[in-house]
Design an enzyme around this catalytic site. Structure first.
Site, PDB file in Angstrom:
ATOM      1  N   ARG A 102      31.884  32.449  65.893  1.00  0.00           N
ATOM      2  CA  ARG A 102      31.988  32.624  67.353  1.00  0.00           C
ATOM      3  C   ARG A 102      33.433  32.435  67.785  1.00  0.00           C
ATOM      4  O   ARG A 102      33.815  32.801  68.885  1.00  0.00           O
ATOM      5  CB  ARG A 102      31.127  31.596  68.126  1.00  0.00           C
ATOM      6  CG  ARG A 102      29.630  31.624  67.911  1.00  0.00           C
ATOM      7  CD  ARG A 102      29.028  32.980  68.044  1.00  0.00           C
ATOM      8  NE  ARG A 102      28.917  33.639  66.753  1.00  0.00           N
ATOM      9  CZ  ARG A 102      28.808  34.954  66.604  1.00  0.00           C
ATOM     10  NH1 ARG A 102      28.821  35.755  67.623  1.00  0.00           N
ATOM     11  NH2 ARG A 102      28.713  35.489  65.404  1.00  0.00           N
ATOM     12  N   LYS A 109      29.597  45.490  66.155  1.00  0.00           N
ATOM     13  CA  LYS A 109      28.273  46.124  66.118  1.00  0.00           C
ATOM     14  C   LYS A 109      27.743  46.335  67.532  1.00  0.00           C
ATOM     15  O   LYS A 109      27.296  47.419  67.885  1.00  0.00           O
ATOM     16  CB  LYS A 109      27.270  45.244  65.343  1.00  0.00           C
ATOM     17  CG  LYS A 109      27.602  45.045  63.887  1.00  0.00           C
ATOM     18  CD  LYS A 109      26.534  44.227  63.177  1.00  0.00           C
ATOM     19  CE  LYS A 109      26.424  42.802  63.683  1.00  0.00           C
ATOM     20  NZ  LYS A 109      27.629  41.995  63.503  1.00  0.00           N
ATOM     21  N   THR A 110      27.808  45.252  68.313  1.00  0.00           N
ATOM     22  CA  THR A 110      27.279  45.366  69.670  1.00  0.00           C
ATOM     23  C   THR A 110      28.114  46.362  70.470  1.00  0.00           C
ATOM     24  O   THR A 110      27.594  47.140  71.262  1.00  0.00           O
ATOM     25  CB  THR A 110      27.262  43.977  70.354  1.00  0.00           C
ATOM     26  OG1 THR A 110      26.488  43.102  69.532  1.00  0.00           O
ATOM     27  CG2 THR A 110      26.653  44.041  71.730  1.00  0.00           C
ATOM     28  N   ASP A 119      19.652  45.755  68.881  1.00  0.00           N
ATOM     29  CA  ASP A 119      20.731  44.829  68.482  1.00  0.00           C
ATOM     30  C   ASP A 119      20.109  43.614  67.794  1.00  0.00           C
ATOM     31  O   ASP A 119      18.916  43.341  67.959  1.00  0.00           O
ATOM     32  CB  ASP A 119      21.514  44.378  69.728  1.00  0.00           C
ATOM     33  CG  ASP A 119      22.896  43.817  69.371  1.00  0.00           C
ATOM     34  OD1 ASP A 119      23.263  43.832  68.177  1.00  0.00           O
ATOM     35  OD2 ASP A 119      23.617  43.371  70.289  1.00  0.00           O
ATOM     36  N   GLU A 120      20.894  42.870  67.038  1.00  0.00           N
ATOM     37  CA  GLU A 120      20.442  41.654  66.340  1.00  0.00           C
ATOM     38  C   GLU A 120      19.161  41.939  65.547  1.00  0.00           C
ATOM     39  O   GLU A 120      18.196  41.159  65.558  1.00  0.00           O
ATOM     40  CB  GLU A 120      20.186  40.507  67.347  1.00  0.00           C
ATOM     41  CG  GLU A 120      21.373  40.154  68.215  1.00  0.00           C
ATOM     42  CD  GLU A 120      22.455  39.343  67.508  1.00  0.00           C
ATOM     43  OE1 GLU A 120      22.305  39.067  66.298  1.00  0.00           O
ATOM     44  OE2 GLU A 120      23.466  39.028  68.161  1.00  0.00           O
ATOM     45  N   GLN A 173      23.397  36.556  59.530  1.00  0.00           N
ATOM     46  CA  GLN A 173      23.179  35.865  60.804  1.00  0.00           C
ATOM     47  C   GLN A 173      21.707  35.754  61.159  1.00  0.00           C
ATOM     48  O   GLN A 173      21.350  35.578  62.316  1.00  0.00           O
ATOM     49  CB  GLN A 173      23.930  36.575  61.927  1.00  0.00           C
ATOM     50  CG  GLN A 173      25.438  36.511  61.745  1.00  0.00           C
ATOM     51  CD  GLN A 173      26.153  37.099  62.947  1.00  0.00           C
ATOM     52  OE1 GLN A 173      26.126  36.558  64.032  1.00  0.00           O
ATOM     53  NE2 GLN A 173      26.785  38.244  62.750  1.00  0.00           N
TER      54      GLN A 173
HETATM   55  P1  ATP Z   1      28.208  39.551  66.216  1.00  0.00           P
HETATM   56  O1  ATP Z   1      27.826  39.763  64.797  1.00  0.00           O
HETATM   57  O2  ATP Z   1      28.759  38.193  66.444  1.00  0.00           O
HETATM   58  O3  ATP Z   1      27.130  39.959  67.166  1.00  0.00           O
HETATM   59  P2  ATP Z   1      29.451  42.086  66.681  1.00  0.00           P
HETATM   60  O4  ATP Z   1      29.563  42.749  65.372  1.00  0.00           O
HETATM   61  O5  ATP Z   1      28.361  42.519  67.573  1.00  0.00           O
HETATM   62  O6  ATP Z   1      29.454  40.517  66.484  1.00  0.00           O
HETATM   63  P3  ATP Z   1      31.131  42.642  68.930  1.00  0.00           P
HETATM   64  O7  ATP Z   1      30.702  41.504  69.776  1.00  0.00           O
HETATM   65  O8  ATP Z   1      30.649  43.996  69.260  1.00  0.00           O
HETATM   66  O9  ATP Z   1      30.854  42.286  67.403  1.00  0.00           O
HETATM   67  O10 ATP Z   1      32.712  42.705  68.870  1.00  0.00           O
HETATM   68  C1  ATP Z   1      33.501  41.571  68.585  1.00  0.00           C
HETATM   69  C2  ATP Z   1      34.812  41.636  69.330  1.00  0.00           C
HETATM   70  O11 ATP Z   1      35.615  42.657  68.786  1.00  0.00           O
HETATM   71  C3  ATP Z   1      34.651  41.966  70.795  1.00  0.00           C
HETATM   72  O12 ATP Z   1      35.597  41.226  71.509  1.00  0.00           O
HETATM   73  C4  ATP Z   1      34.937  43.440  70.855  1.00  0.00           C
HETATM   74  O13 ATP Z   1      35.405  43.832  72.115  1.00  0.00           O
HETATM   75  C5  ATP Z   1      35.993  43.600  69.779  1.00  0.00           C
HETATM   76  N1  ATP Z   1      35.987  44.944  69.165  1.00  0.00           N
HETATM   77  C6  ATP Z   1      34.952  45.529  68.547  1.00  0.00           C
HETATM   78  N2  ATP Z   1      35.317  46.751  68.077  1.00  0.00           N
HETATM   79  C7  ATP Z   1      36.610  46.924  68.400  1.00  0.00           C
HETATM   80  C8  ATP Z   1      37.569  47.979  68.195  1.00  0.00           C
HETATM   81  N3  ATP Z   1      37.246  49.088  67.544  1.00  0.00           N
HETATM   82  N4  ATP Z   1      38.814  47.787  68.670  1.00  0.00           N
HETATM   83  C9  ATP Z   1      39.142  46.651  69.312  1.00  0.00           C
HETATM   84  N5  ATP Z   1      38.302  45.631  69.541  1.00  0.00           N
HETATM   85  C10 ATP Z   1      37.043  45.757  69.099  1.00  0.00           C
HETATM   86 MG    MG Z   2      26.720  41.470  68.380  1.00  0.00          MG
END
Ligand code: ATP
Ligand code: MG
Length: 773
Positions: free
Chosen positions: A621, A57-58, A244-245, A275
């Site tokens: 995490r 997402k981030t 975000d969040e 979360q």
């Molecule tokens: P959270 O809910 O914990 O905030 P999130 O959904 O924001 O998580 P991110 O932190 O954006 O997730 O991504 C998690 C991991 O996955 C990071 O290491 C990111 O670089 C990797 N990632 C995200 N999308 C891809 C993708 N399309 N291909 C490869 N790696 C990815």
């Molecule tokens: Mg995130």
């Protein structure tokens, strides 16, 4: 163009003239999966990206920001991007730079809600009758102001503590309730004067040209609601809004977003209802549903592929969160290679827990894992103490994220100041720190007089205080307070010679009113401060005397001030939101600590579900390995208490967890280990599993239902035969518990009983600790 290989695309991108950049290929898009791309490329209209942990997402939000700038859809100054911490904002800015090659010039509106609001408020302060130079009050100033108001209004501060009012203010402001709009049923403070006091407080702040934290948002919302021209200006400016969040926004923040996005409607929020962990600070996960209602045409995008964790970690976390009733529900999958199951490790006590985690970290480091790839995530800050001490002992560099180190915390420094003053009455810094904390009527004026005398005669403040007691220089009230304080310090100094230093600490904290001050404090942080004070007394017990302990503290504080370089991260689960680490340690999974007894007592089922979301955040995490610990015994105020493993451990799907006794013994029956002492792993195992009927029963049930994990093979039978099937108690039965007194059983779960105690309220206890009445 999309058919180009990634390499070609990059090259073309690098070589093309600046003027063509907006039309060129965007190599950063090829890093995304289709739904992420949709979130990035759906540039017109509202977008809600709702997805589980680690699904990117981030990453999608950051790429969207880069894409907006890269395609010239908006100038950096036309994008409002809200992150949860300032650190996250900095990271996002750097990453955007990385994605589109080169530093991004100016992102003035990338930051937290607070930082954005300060900026807006400084520009328009006059609209809420402030000057743009307004000051932002910290909590101490705020409490002092409330205290003054309460005094002037003739309200008894003992019955109606200022801190209680401060937390009411906070709650109103989180919900954007302005003075004059407080619902009548919430005005109960000081016999129905809550609303009136809010108005007076607000007026006082205005006269002082000051705001509190909650005001930053509330004032901005008020300005936008009452000044259409200003609103129109910001609505025009912010062509895009990114958040975000999102699941942790409160009502005031939501209102702000809705107002600002109303013109262009290009608002993109990303979040995960599972979360949502800031309900206790006013966050409302319902904002997700509100969004879909307020923006019915929103493109709702879901991401299901997790890129962060191994299948086992993901499955364990998903199994756990599935126990929550109030959730939108989602599936997650991953293509990560199979990893180890989530480890669950029972240990004897908190020291053993810190020892084993320290050893694990060193072992991983020896295998080449970077320290910054490892994190210890605790439920409550008091747990940090044992780890900090252990890391210092081992010489392991560590960093506390999202808060001060244990010995730097306000309440710990205050307690130390009391102790130092008793050890050396001429310690002026300590005198100054606590002579009026809790407030005992020694205001700034009295202190000034003391300082003048001390300086004039080259003596310490304490000596000056003694002189002042013999003169009329202080007002009678101040003199009386000072006498009380000096006499108390003398009493403690005398006592120090006779009683153990831990008892002395308890006595000081109690008699000084310091503990009482935090007990009266109804803010969300107060409970954890009280826990930290208990932990401090506990820590002192490890030293022979007060001097030894205080020397140790000075050494610890001295060490490690520099926080650069490769370090292990230590933080609370709350502070870990959004972060990821290959190796994650999750200590203290015991009933009462996690789930926190306080959350469950205060908010019942809702509190429990928020705790479970926190456990989900913790587990997710971890990228490669998650290790959960629970201690069989915890010492609280010097008394040992049996601890029950957290119900969250029972809730983890058994095929994805592994019970481990000690590093290196993975899978070996513990009973094979010869001659270990009481504190060694075998005994720990036995104590943990056999002395703890709740756990024994849970494991026994599991052993019956499924093939036991290897470690338990030798034990499964033993446990099956040793654990009685039916409880000797019945729901509704009245029982007696040594600590909590009489109560009635409301539910039975294995050997754990849920009991409504007549005095102590609802608690979960072990069957073996109650008696029939
Ligand atoms: P959270 O809910 O914990 O905030 P999130 O959904 O924001 O998580 P991110 O932190 O954006 O997730 O991504 C998690 C991991 O996955 C990071 O290491 C990111 O670089 C990797 N990632 C995200 N999308 C891809 C993708 N399309 N291909 C490869 N790696 C990815
Ligand atoms: Mg995130």
């Amino acid at each position: 163009m999309n058919d180009m290989s990634e390499e070609d695309a990059f090259e073309a991108y690098e070589q093309r003239p600046l003027s063509q950049q907006a039309m060129g290929v965007s190599p950063y898009l090829s890093d995304l999966n289709p739904p992420q791309r949709e979130a990035v490329e759906t540039l017109d209209g509202p977008v809600l990206l709702l997805a589980g942990a680690g699904t990117g997402k981030t990453k999608a939000l950051t790429t969207r920001l880069a894409h907006l700038i890269h395609t010239r859809r908006a100038w950096p100054s036309q994008i409002l991007a809200v992150t949860f911490t300032n650190k996250a904002a900095r990271e996002m800015k750097n990453r955007v730079g990385g994605l589109i090659g080169g530093a991004v010039e100016g992102m003035p509106w990338l930051g937290t809600f607070h930082s954005v609001c300060v900026k807006i408020l400084r520009r328009h302060a006059e609209l809420v009758e402030l000057k743009s130079s307004f000051t932002i009050l910290d909590t101490d100033d705020q409490i002092r102001l409330i205290k003054q108001i309460i005094d002037v209004e003739g309200i008894d501060p003992k019955r109606w503590p200022p801190r209680m009012f401060a937390s009411m203010l906070d709650r109103w402001k989180n919900r954007a309730v302005s003075p004059g709009k407080v619902p009548p049923d919430e005005c109960g403070f000081a016999n129905g004067r809550g609303g009136e006091l809010y108005r007076i407080y607000h007026e006082r702040l205005r006269t002082l040209n000051a705001v509190d934290f909650g005001d930053l948002l509330l004032h901005v919302v008020t300005i936008l609601q009452t000044h259409p021209d200003v609103l129109a200006d910001y609505q025009q400016r912010f062509k895009y809004v990114l958040v975000d969040e999102y699941q942790d926004t409160n009502v005031a923040q939501y209102l702000l977003l809705r107002l600002l996005a109303a013109e262009h409607r290009n608002i993109c929020c990303v979040g995960d209802d599972d979360q949502s962990i800031y309900g206790w600070r006013g966050a409302e996960v319902e904002n997700i549903l509100r969004f879909e209602k307020d923006f019915p045409d929103a493109t709702v995008i879901r991401l299901e592929r997790n890129y962060r964790s191994t299948p086992a970690i993901l499955a364990a976390a998903s199994g756990l969160i599935a126990e929550n009733k109030s959730r939108l529900g989602k599936t997650l999958w991953t293509e990560e290679p199979d990893g180890d199951p989530v480890q669950i490790r029972g240990v004897w006590d908190a020291d053993e827990e810190a020892r084993q985690i320290g050893d694990d970290i060193e072992a991983a480091q020896a295998k080449g894992v970077k320290l910054s790839d490892m994190a210890v995530l605790v439920r409550a800050s008091f747990q940090m103490r044992a780890f900090e001490e252990r890391f210092i002992h081992l010489g392991l560099p560590y960093r506390v994220i999202g808060g001060p180190r244990f010995f730097e915390r306000e309440e710990i420094r205050d307690a130390h100041a009391y102790l130092r003053l008793v050890k050396s009455q001429d310690d002026d810094l300590s005198f100054e720190r606590i002579c009026n904390k809790p407030r005992r009527g020694l205001g700034d004026k009295a202190l000034q007089t003391l300082h003048l005398t001390a300086r004039g005669q080259s003596i310490s403040l304490m000596r000056a205080a003694r002189l002042m007691l013999e003169t009329d220089e202080l007002r009678p009230q101040a003199r009386k307070s000072l006498r009380g304080f000096v006499e108390a310090v003398d009493r403690w100094t005398l006592a120090a010679a006779d009683i153990p230093h831990t008892e002395l600490a308890e006595m000081i904290l109690d008699e000084s009113g310091y503990t009482e001050m935090w007990k009266n404090d109804k803010s969300p942080q107060a409970g954890s401060k009280l826990d930290n004070l208990k932990e401090l007394v506990q820590a002192m017990g490890e030293f022979e005397n007060l001097a030894g302990y205080l020397d140790h503290v000075s050494l610890v504080m001295e060490l490690d001030q520099d926080s650069s370089g490769d370090r292990v991260s230590l933080m609370t689960l709350h502070a870990a939101k959004g972060l990821e680490f290959p190796l994650v340690f999750l200590p203290g999974w015991e009933e009462g600590i996690f789930p926190s007894q306080r959350s469950v007592d205060e908010k019942g089922q809702e509190g429990l579900e928020e705790e479970r979301r926190l456990a989900y955040v913790g587990l997710t995490r971890a990228m490669e390995s998650a290790r959960i610990f629970f201690a069989a015994n915890r010492q609280v105020y010097g008394r040992w208490q049996n601890a029950i493993p957290s119900r969250f451990i029972d809730e983890l799907p058994k095929q994805h967890i592994d019970i481990v006794s000690e590093p290196g013994l993975y899978g070996a029956p513990a009973s094979n280990m010869p001659g270990l002492s009481r504190f060694d792993a075998t005994r720990v195992e036995e104590d943990t599993y056999y002395d703890n009927p709740g756990w024994r029963r849970a494991r026994a049930a599991k052993a019956r239902k499924s093939a036991p994990p290897p470690l338990l093979e030798g034990k499964a039978e033993l446990m099956t035969t040793s654990a009685p099937d039916a409880s000797a108690y019945a729901v509704g039965e009245r029982i007696f518990h040594q600590k909590f007194g009489y109560g009635r059983i409301s539910a039975i779960e294995g050997n754990k009983l849920a009991v409504d105690f007549e005095k102590a309220g609802a608690k979960r206890v072990l069957e073996s600790f109650v008696e029939k009445t």
